[in-house]
Design a protein around this motif. Structure first.
Motif: not given
Length: 119
Positions: A75, A79, A104, A107-108
């Motif tokens: 991760r 990220d 992620s 989510r971004r």
């Protein structure tokens, strides 16, 4: 690479990678490096992360597909990737269903739009 498109790289379990290879995704670059990594029980985190970073640094790769359970293992590296190309897409595997709350990248992307933008 004038005149040629970019490749899709795949990082995942054997079933996922095999499916994409049967679909014609598999390639070797001029240095004989494949655009895929099969992650097995004994595959080390270092090997997974090195393959992922290697795909990020290749200019012939435009999309990296990675099983979400593998993405969870690295991760921090996912990220840290903020460029749009290659795009990193987390996908489910046969044994591990997709969980949007762990993605992620998603989510971004959600943070870039408001509800009004989508109307």
């Amino acid at each position: 690479m004038a005149g040629r498109g970019k490749l899709i790289a795949v990082v995942g379990d054997e079933d996922t990678v095999t499916g994409f290879l049967l679909g014609g995704v598999g390639e070797l670059d001029k240095h004989r490096r494949p655009n895929f990594l099969v992650v097995e029980k004994d595959t080390g985190l270092t090997e997974i992360e090195e393959a992922f970073r290697g795909f990020l640094n290749r200019d012939d790769i435009g999309i990296i597909l990675i099983n979400q359970f593998v993405a969870e293992m690295i991760r921090h590296a996912i990220d840290a990737h903020t460029k749009s190309i290659p795009a990193v897409l987390e996908i489910p595997s046969k044994e591990h269903p997709y969980d949007a709350s762990k993605d992620s990248i998603l989510r971004r992307a959600k943070g870039m739009f408001t509800a009004e933008d989508l109307r």
